[in-house]
Design a protein around this motif. Sequence first.
Motif, PDB file in Angstrom:
ATOM      1  N   ASP A 256      13.335  -3.441  14.847  1.00  0.00           N
ATOM      2  CA  ASP A 256      13.696  -2.733  13.618  1.00  0.00           C
ATOM      3  C   ASP A 256      13.935  -3.689  12.445  1.00  0.00           C
ATOM      4  O   ASP A 256      13.589  -3.355  11.304  1.00  0.00           O
TER       5      ASP A 256
ATOM      6  N   GLY B 193       7.307   1.419  19.544  1.00  0.00           N
ATOM      7  CA  GLY B 193       7.718   2.287  18.440  1.00  0.00           C
ATOM      8  C   GLY B 193       8.930   3.109  18.824  1.00  0.00           C
ATOM      9  O   GLY B 193       9.310   3.157  20.000  1.00  0.00           O
ATOM     10  N   TYR B 194       9.515   3.763  17.829  1.00  0.00           N
ATOM     11  CA  TYR B 194      10.730   4.553  18.074  1.00  0.00           C
ATOM     12  C   TYR B 194      10.892   5.577  16.960  1.00  0.00           C
ATOM     13  O   TYR B 194      10.327   5.430  15.862  1.00  0.00           O
TER      14      TYR B 194
ATOM     15  N   ILE C  33      11.570   6.270  11.645  1.00  0.00           N
ATOM     16  CA  ILE C  33      10.455   6.038  12.568  1.00  0.00           C
ATOM     17  C   ILE C  33       9.906   4.652  12.292  1.00  0.00           C
ATOM     18  O   ILE C  33       9.782   4.248  11.123  1.00  0.00           O
ATOM     19  N   GLY C  34       9.601   3.934  13.346  1.00  0.00           N
ATOM     20  CA  GLY C  34       8.988   2.617  13.186  1.00  0.00           C
ATOM     21  C   GLY C  34       7.993   2.371  14.301  1.00  0.00           C
ATOM     22  O   GLY C  34       8.245   2.699  15.456  1.00  0.00           O
ATOM     23  N   VAL C  35       6.852   1.818  13.926  1.00  0.00           N
ATOM     24  CA  VAL C  35       5.845   1.399  14.905  1.00  0.00           C
ATOM     25  C   VAL C  35       5.548  -0.077  14.618  1.00  0.00           C
ATOM     26  O   VAL C  35       5.334  -0.460  13.450  1.00  0.00           O
ATOM     27  N   CYS C  36       5.558  -0.921  15.656  1.00  0.00           N
ATOM     28  CA  CYS C  36       5.319  -2.355  15.467  1.00  0.00           C
ATOM     29  C   CYS C  36       4.014  -2.552  14.715  1.00  0.00           C
ATOM     30  O   CYS C  36       3.017  -1.894  15.029  1.00  0.00           O
TER      31      CYS C  36
ATOM     32  N   HIS D 188       0.674  -2.427  16.414  1.00  0.00           N
ATOM     33  CA  HIS D 188       0.286  -1.188  17.117  1.00  0.00           C
ATOM     34  C   HIS D 188       0.129   0.001  16.165  1.00  0.00           C
ATOM     35  O   HIS D 188      -0.005   1.142  16.615  1.00  0.00           O
ATOM     36  N   GLN D 189       0.147  -0.287  14.878  1.00  0.00           N
ATOM     37  CA  GLN D 189      -0.004   0.824  13.916  1.00  0.00           C
ATOM     38  C   GLN D 189      -1.457   1.299  13.863  1.00  0.00           C
ATOM     39  O   GLN D 189      -2.365   0.602  14.277  1.00  0.00           O
TER      40      GLN D 189
ATOM     41  N   CYS E  48       0.486   6.144  17.505  1.00  0.00           N
ATOM     42  CA  CYS E  48       1.825   6.074  18.098  1.00  0.00           C
ATOM     43  C   CYS E  48       2.798   6.919  17.267  1.00  0.00           C
ATOM     44  O   CYS E  48       3.578   7.710  17.818  1.00  0.00           O
ATOM     45  N   GLY E  49       2.733   6.766  15.942  1.00  0.00           N
ATOM     46  CA  GLY E  49       3.613   7.551  15.068  1.00  0.00           C
ATOM     47  C   GLY E  49       3.359   9.048  15.235  1.00  0.00           C
ATOM     48  O   GLY E  49       4.297   9.851  15.285  1.00  0.00           O
TER      49      GLY E  49
END
Length: 147
Positions: free
Chosen positions: A19, A54-55, A73-76, A79-80, A84-85
């Motif tokens: 994060d 992600g989370y 929301i966050g995706v590394c 990996h975007q 994933c999002g």
Amino acid sequence: MITIRNFQDSDYPVLCELDAPMFSGMGGPILFRHIQELFGDLFLVAEMDGDIIGYILGGVHLEDAARGKLIRIGVCPGHQRKECGTQLTAELFSRMKSRGVTSVHVTVALENSAARSFYAKIGFVQKEIRENYFYPDIPRLVLEKTL
Ligand SMILES: CC(C)(COP(=O)(O)OP(=O)(O)OC[C@H]1O[C@@H](n2cnc3c(N)ncnc32)[C@H](O)[C@@H]1OP(=O)(O)O)[C@@H](O)C(=O)NCCC(=O)NCCS
């Protein structure tokens, strides 16, 4: 393959590390603990090959249980643009719906064009610009989606 699952306590240090660069100065470690305690079933992580990539954190209004909020929301970065999002939001909204939530709102920085495109793609519409939403004098765009 991406797996979406509940946040668990052992994820905490990893999530704080993920994060920090994405939400610098926005209090992830403190936020995570509050959401874990208040809305544990709306705190999800995305896992791929054993790594968290992600989370997402959601909540429901106390005074209006039909109104949900997508809190973060966050995706590394690596990996975007691999859905994933999209998968994280789909699972969050499905859980919210089963709790009786009918609309979700989120706020986003005006200059965050990636997130704005993402939210538009998954069906959010712009409601208003809130001046001074965050201290000091930071405006946010408020978006809403009907579930
Ligand atoms: C916003 C974010 C969560 C999107 O996650 P993601 O896993 O990359 O999103 P998806 O792969 O599911 O994207 C779905 C669609 O959203 C749109 N989108 C996502 N990222 C985009 C970008 N950088 N630029 C333009 N459109 C984008 C696209 O339409 C995309 O579909 P496509 O790839 O077929 O074109 C991710 O970019 C992120 O974590 N950003 C940093 C943290 C952040 O800003 N969070 C939001 C704070 S309010």
